[in-house]
Design a protein around this motif. Sequence first.
Motif, PDB file in Angstrom:
ATOM      1  N   VAL A 294      12.135   2.050   4.556  1.00 18.23           N
ATOM      2  CA  VAL A 294      10.936   2.620   4.096  1.00 18.23           C
ATOM      3  C   VAL A 294      11.078   3.415   2.709  1.00 18.23           C
ATOM      4  N   ASP A 295      10.269   3.196   1.655  1.00 17.95           N
ATOM      5  CA  ASP A 295      10.188   3.991   0.588  1.00 17.95           C
ATOM      6  C   ASP A 295       9.329   5.192   0.915  1.00 17.95           C
ATOM      7  N   SER A 296       9.948   6.421   1.412  1.00 22.85           N
ATOM      8  CA  SER A 296       9.180   7.494   1.623  1.00 22.85           C
ATOM      9  C   SER A 296       8.772   8.342   0.579  1.00 22.85           C
ATOM     10  N   SER A 297       9.273   7.882  -0.637  1.00 17.06           N
ATOM     11  CA  SER A 297       8.616   8.535  -1.861  1.00 17.06           C
ATOM     12  C   SER A 297       7.267   8.058  -2.285  1.00 17.06           C
ATOM     13  N   VAL A 298       6.820   6.907  -1.807  1.00 18.29           N
ATOM     14  CA  VAL A 298       5.364   6.363  -2.024  1.00 18.29           C
ATOM     15  C   VAL A 298       4.501   6.775  -0.720  1.00 18.29           C
ATOM     16  N   PRO A 299       3.319   7.343  -1.009  1.00 15.89           N
ATOM     17  CA  PRO A 299       2.793   7.859   0.107  1.00 15.89           C
ATOM     18  C   PRO A 299       2.059   6.476   0.614  1.00 15.89           C
ATOM     19  N   ARG A 300       1.895   6.597   1.957  1.00 12.27           N
ATOM     20  CA  ARG A 300       1.118   5.456   2.782  1.00 12.27           C
ATOM     21  C   ARG A 300      -0.320   5.325   2.171  1.00 12.27           C
ATOM     22  N   ALA A 301      -0.754   4.070   2.357  1.00 12.81           N
ATOM     23  CA  ALA A 301      -2.001   3.747   1.988  1.00 12.81           C
ATOM     24  C   ALA A 301      -2.768   2.674   2.836  1.00 12.81           C
ATOM     25  N   PRO A 302      -2.898   3.161   4.078  1.00 10.42           N
ATOM     26  CA  PRO A 302      -3.325   2.286   5.240  1.00 10.42           C
ATOM     27  C   PRO A 302      -4.727   1.641   4.853  1.00 10.42           C
ATOM     28  N   GLY A 303      -5.721   2.524   3.846  1.00 13.70           N
ATOM     29  CA  GLY A 303      -6.932   1.844   3.422  1.00 13.70           C
ATOM     30  C   GLY A 303      -6.834   0.600   2.671  1.00 13.70           C
ATOM     31  N   LYS A 304      -5.600   0.219   2.279  1.00  8.76           N
ATOM     32  CA  LYS A 304      -5.427  -0.973   1.382  1.00  8.76           C
ATOM     33  C   LYS A 304      -4.990  -2.036   2.105  1.00  8.76           C
ATOM     34  N   CYS A 305      -4.741  -1.880   3.380  1.00  9.32           N
ATOM     35  CA  CYS A 305      -4.325  -3.176   4.233  1.00  9.32           C
ATOM     36  C   CYS A 305      -5.400  -4.112   4.283  1.00  9.32           C
ATOM     37  N   HIS A 306      -4.965  -5.457   4.410  1.00  8.49           N
ATOM     38  CA  HIS A 306      -5.801  -6.542   4.515  1.00  8.49           C
ATOM     39  C   HIS A 306      -5.216  -6.693   6.146  1.00  8.49           C
ATOM     40  N   THR A 307      -5.953  -6.156   6.855  1.00  8.73           N
ATOM     41  CA  THR A 307      -5.637  -6.594   8.537  1.00  8.73           C
ATOM     42  C   THR A 307      -6.759  -7.102   9.329  1.00  8.73           C
ATOM     43  N   TRP A 308      -6.550  -7.184  10.727  1.00 14.08           N
ATOM     44  CA  TRP A 308      -7.434  -7.578  11.444  1.00 14.08           C
ATOM     45  C   TRP A 308      -7.827  -6.564  12.372  1.00 14.08           C
ATOM     46  N   SER A 309      -9.044  -6.851  13.184  1.00 12.30           N
ATOM     47  CA  SER A 309      -9.597  -6.097  13.826  1.00 12.30           C
ATOM     48  C   SER A 309      -8.800  -5.622  15.145  1.00 12.30           C
ATOM     49  N   ALA A 310      -8.972  -4.427  15.497  1.00 11.32           N
ATOM     50  CA  ALA A 310      -8.371  -3.989  16.589  1.00 11.32           C
ATOM     51  C   ALA A 310      -8.280  -4.843  17.904  1.00 11.32           C
ATOM     52  N   ALA A 311      -9.336  -5.331  18.063  1.00  6.70           N
ATOM     53  CA  ALA A 311      -9.628  -6.292  19.136  1.00  6.70           C
ATOM     54  C   ALA A 311      -8.486  -7.360  19.100  1.00  6.70           C
ATOM     55  N   LYS A 312      -8.425  -8.050  17.963  1.00 10.13           N
ATOM     56  CA  LYS A 312      -7.399  -9.317  17.772  1.00 10.13           C
ATOM     57  C   LYS A 312      -5.923  -8.792  17.923  1.00 10.13           C
TER      58      LYS A 312
END
Length: 292
Positions: free
Chosen positions: A203-221
């Motif tokens: 993991v590149d810890s020098s780069v902040p996480r950006a969960p808002g950019k994730c193309h993800t599925w719903s929590a239900a799926k």
Amino acid sequence: MEEFRAMQRMATEWLSELEFGVGALVGALLPVLLLLLAVCKMRSTRTPGTILSLWSTGSASKPMNQKEQLVCVAGVGVEGDRYSLDQESGRYSCLPEPGRQLTLIAHESITEMQAAGHQISPENCRRNTVVQGLDLSNPQLLGSQIRIGSSVRLFVHRPCAPCMYLEGMVRSKGIFMDMFGKAGLSCEILEGGIIRPGDHVEVDSSVPRAPGKCHTWSAAKLTAPQLRTEAQKREVLESREKAVAALEAAYDEDDGTEEMQNKILLLKKKLKLSDQSSGRKNDAWDGGVPQW
């Protein structure tokens, strides 16, 4: 740090019920123990993992072939793999998303499934990269960037979701349910290059996480069917109802042209894939009963 403080408050309340002597002793050691626990948790994503093996195939349902190296193309995928964007031969190619450009799975997850009696292995788990030593189930990885070797950089979009298709293919009843949370990660290739077995994965810890950019599925799926709340079950069913309605509308509009025939085939495939990934068969929850 906030999680650490919450753990400390809970433990302090528990200790207050103990006799003073024991409580004071444990209370003095508690901050140290909790700090060590927090450090271990952070190290689970910061300690580099290692690639054990690499896999690829040119089309859906075909055996995965072990590779001495994979050529990762930024914004495209693995050269020659079924999910490269210049191909339409992947089982989920009709549902394109950047996270399918390179997939990872933990060696430890595979061995855990094998210990439970499942017929799963690096060659049939349908993932590109088998990694040892990096906790891929840690939710803090979502939205993070991962480096492989000296040149490849990935963005982690979402956990991979198991499906009943895989369960039927490997003929191992129950693996659909058991693999939730252990099926690996779906990643986008930000910087390309060649990866090989033995390369470090970190993991590149020098780069902040950006969960808002994730193309993800719903929590239900992404939740195993037997663990879904009633609201999550309704969400999945409502999503299916919309897919069925779209298919029925296409049948009503069918004018016999090739364009409409292709549209109907695509909608039918999307509905089937949705059922396989959400743990449904026909009109009932089946808990992942294999379709074979």
